[in-house]
Design a protein around this motif. Sequence first.
Motif, mmCIF file in Angstrom:
data_model
loop_
_atom_site.group_PDB
_atom_site.id
_atom_site.type_symbol
_atom_site.label_atom_id
_atom_site.label_comp_id
_atom_site.label_asym_id
_atom_site.label_seq_id
_atom_site.Cartn_x
_atom_site.Cartn_y
_atom_site.Cartn_z
ATOM 1 N N GLY A 369 0.786 -1.227 0.000
ATOM 2 C CA GLY A 369 0.000 0.000 0.000
ATOM 3 C C GLY A 369 0.816 1.273 0.000
ATOM 4 N N ASN A 370 2.024 1.239 0.540
ATOM 5 C CA ASN A 370 2.819 2.460 0.667
ATOM 6 C C ASN A 370 4.259 2.158 0.298
ATOM 7 O OD1 ASN A 370 4.168 4.811 1.494
ATOM 8 N ND2 ASN A 370 2.757 5.152 3.199
ATOM 9 N N GLN A 371 4.781 2.839 -0.726
ATOM 10 C CA GLN A 371 6.157 2.648 -1.179
ATOM 11 C C GLN A 371 7.097 3.705 -0.585
ATOM 12 O OE1 GLN A 371 7.554 0.421 -3.612
ATOM 13 N NE2 GLN A 371 5.674 -0.778 -3.684
ATOM 14 N N GLY A 372 6.689 4.352 0.496
ATOM 15 C CA GLY A 372 7.476 5.438 1.069
ATOM 16 C C GLY A 372 8.853 5.019 1.543
ATOM 17 N N SER A 377 7.640 -1.466 7.071
ATOM 18 C CA SER A 377 6.663 -2.555 7.159
ATOM 19 C C SER A 377 6.170 -2.996 5.789
ATOM 20 C CB SER A 377 5.475 -2.142 8.030
ATOM 21 O OG SER A 377 4.809 -1.015 7.466
ATOM 22 N N SER A 378 6.247 -2.122 4.795
ATOM 23 C CA SER A 378 5.785 -2.499 3.453
ATOM 24 C C SER A 378 6.770 -3.426 2.755
ATOM 25 C CB SER A 378 5.561 -1.250 2.596
ATOM 26 O OG SER A 378 6.781 -0.598 2.312
ATOM 27 N N VAL A 379 7.933 -3.648 3.352
ATOM 28 C CA VAL A 379 8.921 -4.572 2.776
ATOM 29 C C VAL A 379 8.612 -6.016 3.168
ATOM 30 C CG1 VAL A 379 11.400 -5.135 2.700
ATOM 31 C CG2 VAL A 379 10.673 -2.754 2.814
ATOM 32 N N ILE A 380 7.796 -6.205 4.197
ATOM 33 C CA ILE A 380 7.525 -7.542 4.715
ATOM 34 C C ILE A 380 6.960 -8.436 3.609
ATOM 35 C CG2 ILE A 380 6.122 -8.891 6.330
ATOM 36 C CD1 ILE A 380 6.211 -6.464 8.226
ATOM 37 N N GLY A 381 7.632 -9.567 3.383
ATOM 38 C CA GLY A 381 7.166 -10.542 2.403
ATOM 39 C C GLY A 381 7.498 -10.224 0.965
ATOM 40 N N CYS A 382 8.136 -9.088 0.698
ATOM 41 C CA CYS A 382 8.441 -8.733 -0.688
ATOM 42 C C CYS A 382 9.537 -9.647 -1.241
ATOM 43 C CB CYS A 382 8.868 -7.269 -0.790
ATOM 44 S SG CYS A 382 7.510 -6.114 -0.530
ATOM 45 N N ASP A 383 9.377 -10.067 -2.484
ATOM 46 C CA ASP A 383 10.353 -10.960 -3.098
ATOM 47 C C ASP A 383 10.773 -10.532 -4.503
ATOM 48 O OD1 ASP A 383 7.974 -11.502 -4.369
ATOM 49 O OD2 ASP A 383 7.832 -13.579 -3.688
ATOM 50 N N VAL A 384 10.380 -9.310 -4.909
ATOM 51 C CA VAL A 384 10.734 -8.852 -6.250
ATOM 52 C C VAL A 384 10.798 -7.333 -6.259
ATOM 53 C CG1 VAL A 384 8.325 -8.753 -7.040
ATOM 54 C CG2 VAL A 384 10.154 -9.096 -8.710
#
Length: 406
Positions: A369-372, A377-384
């Motif tokens: 939801g937020n690329q700030g 917290s928006s990095v959690i689970g990111c894989d790409v």
Amino acid sequence: MLKRPDYMTARALLMDAVEPVGTEWAALSESGGRILAQDLIAVENVPPFDRSPYDGYALRAADTAGASGETPVTLRVLEEVPAGSVPTEIVTEGSAVKIFTGAPIPQGADAVINYERTSFTGTAVTVYAPLRSGENIIRAGEDVRCGGLLARRGDAVDPGIAGTLASQGIAAPSVYQIPKVGILSTGSELVEVNDVPGPGPGKIRNSNRHTFEALLKAIGCEGVYLGTAGDSAAEICGLIQEGLRKCSAIVITGGVSAGDYDLTPDAMEMAGVELLFRGAAIKPGMACAYGVWGGKPVCGLSGSPASALTNFYAIGLPALRKLMGCREPLPRNVKVTLSGSFGKKSPVTRFLRGKLELKDGRVCMALPGNQGNAVLSSVIGCDVMAVVPAGSGPLPSGTELEGFLL
């Protein structure tokens, strides 16, 4: 020193300045995930002999010609050969050997039939269908052929490589040493996670330390926490020098912008680090300072957690993987389709973090939801990471982008 190169130029400059660490012998049982430091060539066939894939009977295919339900063929059983034993009888016309999975094929036999396709007694076996010569025989060298290349220098020891090395009797392959990477946080506002009673007015907990400790462990490095320095070039310099004495690389977070208290680049030069470039034409993560000392990369990153991670994935991590000895240090590229829209313009190259998902047979990327810059917290689970070309406008859902796996 370059000012704000594009990320491909920045990445290449850093990688060119880095060489792999030293090598050592590691016990095979402890080598999972390690990077091989030598090509490995098979010295024997696997399996070393023709063997049976089933519990059944080894026989001559010619003896089963014309066998059917109406005209079965019955053969006398010469002996029983379990796995780990060696046949003592030669299979001749009209005979067979009872054999178990993994046992050597006896001389004279050229086919194996599994129990389920026969009827048998203790002394005879009856076959109801013809077999072809070579049917159901695992040939010597079918898995690995003597003289063949097993694995290449720079490959990570995965389960397949580990098992193959074991089958060759290689108990201690040569691998690259595990790099120690110093982690240094800067900023007078930082307190440690276990400080009691917690951050006071104007203070924040040091999340960057633990973010990079986890990242380094995940890629196969050992993170060494050097401590937290206040807004003092001399203090930062001292910790950099300590890290250079005992580590193969250093990651610094904070103090790389252009403010009065952004002293990390000055401290790096005070410590003897050659600055390669300062800033990069990317967003997030534009603020940075990268240098090298004696072949050791020093990565100065933003204090904003998401910015620091983005920059490091795009620029610093490939150099670190080269340091580890990886044969292919660059990230694996992938085309992704955005599952949702992104509403901002991108005057410089922008990196979007997200999660891979399959939709209607396409590889898609779901955006958090937020690329700030500061939204860890928006990095959690990111894989790409997807790469948005410089000069792009807002992106609608369904836009296809080049990206790379984390």
